[in-house]
Design a protein around this motif. Sequence first.
Motif, mmCIF file in Angstrom:
data_model
loop_
_atom_site.group_PDB
_atom_site.id
_atom_site.type_symbol
_atom_site.label_atom_id
_atom_site.label_comp_id
_atom_site.label_asym_id
_atom_site.label_seq_id
_atom_site.Cartn_x
_atom_site.Cartn_y
_atom_site.Cartn_z
ATOM 1 N N PRO A 125 1.309 -46.191 31.628
ATOM 2 C CA PRO A 125 -0.083 -46.513 31.320
ATOM 3 C C PRO A 125 -1.009 -45.306 31.534
ATOM 4 O O PRO A 125 -0.917 -44.624 32.548
ATOM 5 N N PRO A 126 -1.898 -45.061 30.568
ATOM 6 C CA PRO A 126 -2.844 -43.943 30.698
ATOM 7 C C PRO A 126 -4.076 -44.352 31.502
ATOM 8 O O PRO A 126 -4.412 -45.523 31.604
ATOM 9 N N PHE A 127 -4.758 -43.370 32.055
ATOM 10 C CA PHE A 127 -5.960 -43.596 32.840
ATOM 11 C C PHE A 127 -6.825 -42.341 32.774
ATOM 12 O O PHE A 127 -6.390 -41.291 32.307
ATOM 13 N N GLN A 128 -8.028 -42.472 33.284
ATOM 14 C CA GLN A 128 -8.866 -41.301 33.527
ATOM 15 C C GLN A 128 -9.655 -41.524 34.803
ATOM 16 O O GLN A 128 -10.129 -42.622 35.061
ATOM 17 N N CYS A 129 -9.737 -40.482 35.615
ATOM 18 C CA CYS A 129 -10.550 -40.506 36.824
ATOM 19 C C CYS A 129 -11.865 -39.808 36.500
ATOM 20 O O CYS A 129 -11.870 -38.729 35.892
ATOM 21 N N LEU A 130 -12.967 -40.411 36.889
ATOM 22 C CA LEU A 130 -14.285 -39.850 36.633
ATOM 23 C C LEU A 130 -14.867 -39.274 37.921
ATOM 24 O O LEU A 130 -14.793 -39.904 38.975
ATOM 25 N N PHE A 131 -15.430 -38.086 37.807
ATOM 26 C CA PHE A 131 -16.070 -37.394 38.917
ATOM 27 C C PHE A 131 -17.466 -36.989 38.482
ATOM 28 O O PHE A 131 -17.718 -36.750 37.296
#
Length: 184
Positions: free
Chosen positions: A166-172
């Motif tokens: 599964p793909p994801f993205q972390c936001l900063f």
Amino acid sequence: MKHFGLAVAFLLSVPLTLPADARTVVTQNKPALVSTCKSSSSACVREAASKCGGQYRVIDSESHAGGLLGDAVPGPVTWYSMTYQCGRSDGSSPRFVFRGPAYNASNGNAPAGGNNASDMTDYCRGEVAGAYNTRPRNVTVSSPMRGVAGGFVVTGSVDLGANGNPPFQCLFDAYGDFQSIEWL
């Protein structure tokens, strides 16, 4: 005696404080459960399935910074909370969106992550590994890229073997401080 009756009525209207990992609340006049889990959102999902004997409906979910023993004050550990009702699912999944203040070891109460790329990728890898209850080495992440509003985005996927990647993205934010994980 009138004051005693008012005090009893007030006390009965205040929710009981039960263990944070499984307290009962009322949502739309129907009983619901709240599971709070440290370091892994999948632990909350497993607990809901166990307590409900299978299916349940997610009402709300969130994640927030807390300490090793509790989540009252922001700290280096991510806590996950999910409110749900036992019974037929409506198909919605918990998102565990990050809410509240984050943690920074430098001042004790600011967002974590720091300003460098290594901190952001490591932090993202750890958060995702905790969410899937897997080892960080099973999480592949990119170098941070500039995102919207001057913030940063770290993208990646989780190797879950036969269960896929599964793909994801972390936001900063613009300072490199962790904001949330988005499941794609």
